[in-house]
Write a protein that holds these residues in place. Structure first.
Motif, mmCIF file in Angstrom:
data_model
loop_
_atom_site.group_PDB
_atom_site.id
_atom_site.type_symbol
_atom_site.label_atom_id
_atom_site.label_comp_id
_atom_site.label_asym_id
_atom_site.label_seq_id
_atom_site.Cartn_x
_atom_site.Cartn_y
_atom_site.Cartn_z
ATOM 1 N N LYS A 92 0.827 -1.204 0.000
ATOM 2 C CA LYS A 92 0.000 0.000 0.000
ATOM 3 C C LYS A 92 0.863 1.257 0.000
ATOM 4 O O LYS A 92 0.568 2.235 -0.676
ATOM 5 N N ARG A 93 1.936 1.233 0.763
ATOM 6 C CA ARG A 93 2.820 2.393 0.837
ATOM 7 C C ARG A 93 3.453 2.658 -0.530
ATOM 8 O O ARG A 93 3.538 3.805 -0.968
ATOM 9 N N GLU A 125 2.226 1.813 -3.386
ATOM 10 C CA GLU A 125 1.179 2.248 -4.302
ATOM 11 C C GLU A 125 0.902 3.742 -4.134
ATOM 12 O O GLU A 125 0.794 4.474 -5.114
ATOM 13 N N TRP A 126 0.813 4.194 -2.876
ATOM 14 C CA TRP A 126 0.595 5.616 -2.633
ATOM 15 C C TRP A 126 1.778 6.445 -3.118
ATOM 16 O O TRP A 126 1.612 7.529 -3.665
ATOM 17 N N ARG A 127 2.966 5.921 -2.928
ATOM 18 C CA ARG A 127 4.155 6.644 -3.386
ATOM 19 C C ARG A 127 4.151 6.781 -4.908
ATOM 20 O O ARG A 127 4.492 7.836 -5.434
ATOM 21 N N LEU A 143 1.538 9.460 -5.859
ATOM 22 C CA LEU A 143 2.024 10.811 -5.595
ATOM 23 C C LEU A 143 3.121 11.213 -6.570
ATOM 24 O O LEU A 143 3.219 12.372 -6.974
#
Length: 52
Positions: free
Chosen positions: A7-8, A10-12, A15
């Motif tokens: 998840k981290r 994916e968010w990175r 962004l």
């Protein structure tokens, strides 16, 4: 709320894409605003004709 590495990452990635899009569009929008401001303040180069 789980802090999984997937998840981290994916968010990175999301962004990162948004940052690249912003870097592309900010100069375009800024230059359009400058052009609009200059066009609004310039005098009319062609005065109205008197019909003669």
């Amino acid at each position: 709320m789980s802090d999984s590495p997937d998840k981290r990452n994916e968010w990175r990635a999301i962004l990162y894409v948004q940052a690249r899009v912003a870097v592309l569009f900010v100069p375009v929008v800024a230059s359009l605003l400058i052009i609009a401001a200059l066009a609004a303040t310039t005098a009319n180069p062609f005065p109205p004709s008197t019909g003669r």
